[in-house]
Design a protein around this motif. Structure first.
Motif, PDB file in Angstrom:
ATOM      1  N   GLN A   1       0.830  -1.201   0.000  1.00  0.00           N
ATOM      2  CA  GLN A   1       0.000   0.000   0.000  1.00  0.00           C
ATOM      3  C   GLN A   1       0.865   1.251   0.000  1.00  0.00           C
ATOM      4  O   GLN A   1       2.002   1.242   0.503  1.00  0.00           O
ATOM      5  CB  GLN A   1      -0.909   0.011   1.231  1.00  0.00           C
ATOM      6  N   ALA A   2       0.321   2.300  -0.552  1.00  0.00           N
ATOM      7  CA  ALA A   2       1.026   3.580  -0.549  1.00  0.00           C
ATOM      8  C   ALA A   2       1.380   3.963   0.878  1.00  0.00           C
ATOM      9  O   ALA A   2       0.582   3.787   1.809  1.00  0.00           O
ATOM     10  CB  ALA A   2       0.159   4.655  -1.190  1.00  0.00           C
ATOM     11  N   GLY A   3       2.584   4.471   1.040  1.00  0.00           N
ATOM     12  CA  GLY A   3       3.077   4.833   2.351  1.00  0.00           C
ATOM     13  C   GLY A   3       3.912   3.755   3.010  1.00  0.00           C
ATOM     14  O   GLY A   3       4.600   4.022   4.011  1.00  0.00           O
TER      15      GLY A   3
ATOM     16  N   LYS B   1       4.933   5.242  -3.241  1.00  0.00           N
ATOM     17  CA  LYS B   1       3.865   5.930  -3.955  1.00  0.00           C
ATOM     18  C   LYS B   1       3.415   5.074  -5.140  1.00  0.00           C
ATOM     19  O   LYS B   1       4.206   4.268  -5.649  1.00  0.00           O
ATOM     20  CB  LYS B   1       4.379   7.275  -4.479  1.00  0.00           C
ATOM     21  N   PRO B   2       2.189   5.243  -5.574  1.00  0.00           N
ATOM     22  CA  PRO B   2       1.733   4.467  -6.745  1.00  0.00           C
ATOM     23  C   PRO B   2       2.657   4.622  -7.949  1.00  0.00           C
ATOM     24  O   PRO B   2       2.838   3.664  -8.716  1.00  0.00           O
ATOM     25  CB  PRO B   2       0.342   5.035  -7.017  1.00  0.00           C
TER      26      PRO B   2
ATOM     27  N   SER C   1      -0.310   0.139  -4.342  1.00  0.00           N
ATOM     28  CA  SER C   1      -1.729   0.473  -4.466  1.00  0.00           C
ATOM     29  C   SER C   1      -2.034   1.755  -3.701  1.00  0.00           C
ATOM     30  O   SER C   1      -1.433   2.032  -2.664  1.00  0.00           O
ATOM     31  CB  SER C   1      -2.586  -0.666  -3.935  1.00  0.00           C
ATOM     32  N   SER C   2      -2.984   2.499  -4.232  1.00  0.00           N
ATOM     33  CA  SER C   2      -3.335   3.778  -3.593  1.00  0.00           C
ATOM     34  C   SER C   2      -4.423   3.600  -2.548  1.00  0.00           C
ATOM     35  O   SER C   2      -5.030   2.561  -2.424  1.00  0.00           O
ATOM     36  CB  SER C   2      -3.799   4.770  -4.659  1.00  0.00           C
TER      37      SER C   2
END
Length: 123
Positions: A13-15, A87-88, A122-123
């Motif tokens: 996941q993003a972050g 980030k994506p 993924s965002s």
């Protein structure tokens, strides 16, 4: 003959963070400069960072500074790429590459390449 095998990619996941590994074999690892590149869908492969033979010096693209950290462990014949705050737009296939040349940056300066590891954010 040098062989490079990347691992550590995946869906995140993003972050989040990932640490990619590149296992080196076939020659004396500590005599090779190691580098990471990436290729996003529909884009050219781009240089991220490189580290010298001993690990005492690194350099990277300006866009990679702050979130990407290259390192190596000569006792384990392995290079690493730590990626934080993913980030994506970091979605890409990540490749490690090696060469005996000093301060390489261009693809054509690297004779040895791994098969790549997919990173999907993924965002």
């Amino acid at each position: 003959q040098v062989q490079l095998v990347e691992s550590g990619g995946g869906l995140v996941q993003a972050g989040g963070s990932l640490r990619l590994s590149c296992a080196f074999s076939g020659r004396t690892f500590s005599t090779f400069v190691m580098s990471w590149f990436r290729q996003a869908p529909g884009k050219e492969r781009e240089f991220i960072a490189a580290i010298n033979w001993s690990g005492s010096a690194t350099y990277s693209e300006d866009s990679a500074k702050g979130r990407f950290t290259i390192s190596r462990d000569n006792a384990k014949n392995t290079a690493y790429l730590q990626i934080n705050s993913l980030k994506p737009e970091d979605t890409a296939v990540y490749y490690c590459a090696s060469t005996w040349r000093a301060s390489p940056r261009r693809e054509d300066e690297f004779p040895y390449w791994g098969q790549g590891t997919q990173v999907t954010v993924s965002s």
